[in-house]
Design an enzyme around this catalytic site. Structure first.
Site, PDB file in Angstrom:
ATOM      1  N   GLY A 248       0.815  -1.208   0.000  1.00  0.00           N
ATOM      2  CA  GLY A 248       0.000   0.000   0.000  1.00  0.00           C
ATOM      3  C   GLY A 248       0.848   1.257   0.000  1.00  0.00           C
ATOM      4  O   GLY A 248       0.616   2.173  -0.765  1.00  0.00           O
ATOM      5  N   PHE A 249       1.821   1.337   0.921  1.00  0.00           N
ATOM      6  CA  PHE A 249       2.743   2.476   1.028  1.00  0.00           C
ATOM      7  C   PHE A 249       2.018   3.806   1.221  1.00  0.00           C
ATOM      8  O   PHE A 249       2.544   4.857   0.887  1.00  0.00           O
ATOM      9  CB  PHE A 249       3.669   2.547  -0.195  1.00  0.00           C
ATOM     10  N   GLY A 518       1.926   1.175  13.075  1.00  0.00           N
ATOM     11  CA  GLY A 518       1.122  -0.037  13.170  1.00  0.00           C
ATOM     12  C   GLY A 518       1.669  -1.088  14.110  1.00  0.00           C
ATOM     13  O   GLY A 518       0.933  -1.663  14.915  1.00  0.00           O
ATOM     14  N   PRO A 626      13.206  -9.460  14.376  1.00  0.00           N
ATOM     15  CA  PRO A 626      14.291  -9.009  13.493  1.00  0.00           C
ATOM     16  C   PRO A 626      14.103  -9.407  12.038  1.00  0.00           C
ATOM     17  O   PRO A 626      14.544  -8.679  11.136  1.00  0.00           O
ATOM     18  CB  PRO A 626      15.534  -9.681  14.096  1.00  0.00           C
ATOM     19  N   GLU A 699       9.325   3.049   8.005  1.00  0.00           N
ATOM     20  CA  GLU A 699       9.507   4.296   7.265  1.00  0.00           C
ATOM     21  C   GLU A 699      10.841   4.959   7.579  1.00  0.00           C
ATOM     22  O   GLU A 699      11.383   5.689   6.753  1.00  0.00           O
ATOM     23  CB  GLU A 699       8.331   5.235   7.534  1.00  0.00           C
TER      24      GLU A 699
END
Length: 739
Positions: A248-249, A518, A626, A699
């Site tokens: 989606g970004f 999120g 991780p 991000e």
């Protein structure tokens, strides 16, 4: 649960499950084709029809006439829906333009009709038969021109609603004028497209006045609310289902035309309807990252310490749109007593500009971190050392407000050592490998930590199975896995005993996926629900919940123990809660930090740029998994490489649309473009941010990457390019000679 004081020791700190590398629990479903994406729910409705959307062929103006007759007579056609026959429609809170245009046209490829037919082929063929006459109007399609008269714009995300549009501290102008070393440059970033793999798609089905939409949406509750608003029906009558999302970004944060047109088409046809946006439709019909023009001025002392810093950015959007907040990071990243930041917003008629991975910081860092590289050169100072000297442990604009954690210097220094930064030549264009010019570049990484309330429901069955339900989404980020890890840790069971159900508005409202909030917020919501379930279990078993420990499917308190499942009795035990945020983010500045290092080679004859090595060092609180976190960071690094070297939506300034609106013309990185990528996570646990002590990382990984590439290209060639992307035509005629 309200999180209003620093987290104390809690069950997550055991890190028996959380913090461990674990493969995606949804991976086998996706790799074997058993994870149904929006268009692929073959068993949820019977006898679906297909919708094909028609988009406006002009960028601004009106529909003069629309002849539907030929399309309506075409084989298989069940309905043609336009603004004239759709009934009264509203506009969602998060939509800048209405999603069904007509008669007025707001932008190119705005949906103006949907043709519904028995088959996809029939719908597509009939859509081509609509006869539309337009009355075009002059539009504002040139950002450079529009910014000449653009007013200052407030930061739409600022908690200080009455804050002036220009942020000032000290006396920038005087300090800059007197600074021994100055930089004053203009940087530009282009419009960019999200280009996720899965297009926007929806299946809509009505049952009386109740509507169910299987769709691809990052924020279930937002989409459900805005669809209800658009259709003029109660929110409770809409169900959104989005269990798997193919990327989606930010492009799927908001309701888009596929869901609206599927719902309208299904109502008109009296049948469930499937709609998918064709790839060439997406850049102009949906959203994009807006282009920016950024002026950066920095004044420093001879010792390299910043005395004055100004960052002024301009961008454009449709009426009632918002600016690209490209100055966000400059207010927080480096020390300096005299500061100025501002944004200007030009009203334009290009398609809607909106969030794309790390909105604000991603394009802002593309400019700021080149400026820091240029300043370092003017100071004859190493670029890493310049950033270290200007570190701050407090908010530069509010010195009494410390960062909750800030390990930028560690990221820079450990990254420099790992990357063998000392091998970098301080003289640009000095390193050759045959006909290749080789250089290294670095950039800081910064992204704020955002907090959104998030809820969950947790069920415990007689078989000891723990079921988590939340409308949280997984856009490829690993939500299924980290939520399962959280529940397993909290309830003391193996991760195989946890079932996670996501992406359904029938579940408690979560944070959703976006803004890199999120992971931290959704798992904190699951944590809160599990705390309630632990209390219920302890009560059922006659234990003191404050003393009870949960491990290996057992509950223990003192010298007593019992099986977890023994607390259930008949049926199941259910608990629901949500995480709400107190004022810690006001007392402490919460941000994530990192450092990017890039080695690039430039062909001395053709100007072609090839990235050779990439390293990211990230400080982002506790890393919940991780494996999934690394996946997010290398994906972000890849997008950053694309932003540096190739990604650009070309604007037709006469007709007002993005010309290269498909993956043939809009270039993104492929495997051959991306070399070895290394990611290092610093050991952190930030008790000021959440009970999980985690922050986001997805991000952070893109912020600064493009600048690190740009700085590496400069170090290789001695040619500074300030206008992204760095295509060969921008430096080819200035490259040093290669013998």
């Amino acid at each position: 649960m309200k999180f209003d004081k620093p987290a104390e020791a809690n069950p997550i700190d055991r890190m028996q499950v959380v913090g461990r590398a674990h493969p995606r629990i949804d991976g086998p479903l996706k790799t074997t084709g058993r994870a149904p994406y929006a268009y692929e729910h073959h068993d949820v409705v019977t006898n679906p029809a297909y919708g094909a959307i028609v988009g406006s062929a002009i960028g601004k103006g009106r529909i003069a006439s629309m002849n539907l007759a030929e399309a309506e007579r075409a084989p298989g056609v069940l309905a043609v829906v336009t603004a004239e026959n759709a009934g009264k429609l509203g506009k969602g809170k998060f939509n800048t333009a209405k999603l069904l245009g007509g008669p007025d046209i707001d932008h190119y490829h705005q949906a103006i009709a949907v043709v519904v037919a028995e088959t996809f082929e029939q719908a597509t063929a009939a859509a081509a038969l609509l006869r539309v006459e337009y009355a075009p109007a002059d539009g504002r399609f040139d950002l450079e021109e529009a910014l000449k008269t653009a007013p200052l714009a407030k930061d739409p995300n600022s908690p200080e609603k009455d804050a002036p549009p220009e942020s000032r501290m000290g006396d920038f102008e005087q300090a800059f004028a007197q600074a021994p070393v100055k930089l004053d440059e203009l940087y530009t970033t282009p419009d960019q497209s999200h280009s996720m793999m899965e297009p926007h798609a929806s299946i809509a089905a009505w049952n009386g006045d109740k509507l169910t939409v299987w769709t691809s949406n990052q924020m279930i509750d937002w989409g459900r609310m805005d669809l209800a608003t658009t259709l003029g029906i109660p929110k409770d009558n809409v169900r959104f289902v989005s269990p798997y999302i193919g990327g989606g970004f930010g492009c799927k944060l908001f309701l888009r035309s596929d869901a609206v047109m599927a719902a309208l088409g299904a109502k008109a046809a009296g049948r469930p309807v499937k709609v998918a946006l064709p790839r060439p439709f997406i850049p102009n019909n949906t959203t994009h990252r807006p282009a920016t023009r950024q002026r950066i001025r920095i004044g420093a002392g001879a010792d390299g310490r910043i005395i004055a810093i100004a960052h002024e950015s301009g961008s454009g959007d449709l009426p009632d749109g918002q600016p690209e907040t490209a100055t966000n990071q400059t207010r927080l990243l480096y020390a300096g007593p005299n500061r100025l930041t501002s944004m200007r917003l030009a009203v334009m008629d290009l398609p809607e500009g909106n969030a794309m991975r790390a909105p604000g910081e991603a394009p802002g860092m593309m400019a700021l971190e080149i400026a820091m590289d240029e300043l370092a050169e003017r100071l004859s100072l190493d670029p890493v050392e310049l950033r270290v000297r200007n570190d701050t442990q407090v908010d530069p604009e509010k010195p009494d407000r410390p960062f909750s954690q800030r390990n930028l210097v560690r990221c820079l220094q450990e990254g420099a050592e790992r990357f063998s930064w000392t091998r970098r030549s301080a003289t640009p264009g000095a390193v050759r490998d045959g006909h290749w010019l080789v250089g290294m570049g670095t950039a800081a990484a910064f992204r704020n930590n955002l907090l959104v309330p998030s809820g969950a429901r947790v069920r415990l069955g007689r078989d000891g199975l723990v079921i988590v339900e939340t409308d949280m989404t997984d856009i490829g980020t690993g939500s299924y896995t980290i939520i399962a890890q959280t529940a397993a840790e909290m309830m003391g069971v193996d991760i195989g005993k946890v079932v996670v159900r996501l992406g359904d508005s029938a579940f408690p409202v979560s944070s959703g996926s976006g803004g890199q909030f999120g992971a931290n917020c959704s798992t904190s919501g699951v944590y809160a629900a599990c705390v309630k379930l632990r209390e219920a279990v302890a009560q059922r078993l006659g234990f003191n919940s404050a003393e009870a420990t949960f491990s290996d499917g057992q509950v223990m308190s003192g010298n007593r123990s019992a099986k977890l499942a023994d607390a259930v009795g008949e049926g199941e035990l259910v608990a629901e809660d949500k995480i709400e945020w107190g004022g810690l983010d006001k007392s402490y500045q919460q941000s994530t930090f990192g450092a990017h290092f890039v080695e690039a080679a430039v062909d001395g004859f053709t100007g072609e740029v090839r990235i050779r090595r990439m390293l990211a060092v990230c400080a982002a609180g506790r890393i919940l998994n991780p494996t999934t976190a690394r996946s997010q960071v290398i994906g972000a690094m890849t997008m950053g490489a694309g932003a540096a070297l190739m990604e650009e939506l070309a604007v037709d300034k006469r007709r007002g649309f993005f010309v290269n609106h498909d993956l043939a013309g809009y270039e993104v990185p492929v495997h051959a473009d991306i070399p070895h990528q290394e990611v290092i996570f610093l050991e952190e646990a930030d008790d000021k941010v959440s009970p999980m002590k985690a922050k986001g990382v997805a991000e952070l990984g893109i912020c600064g990457v493009a600048a690190a590439v740009a700085n590496a290209v400069y170090n290789a060639t001695g040619v500074r390019v300030r206008n992204y992307p760095i295509t060969l035509d921008k430096h080819l005629d200035r490259l040093p000679e290669v013998s």
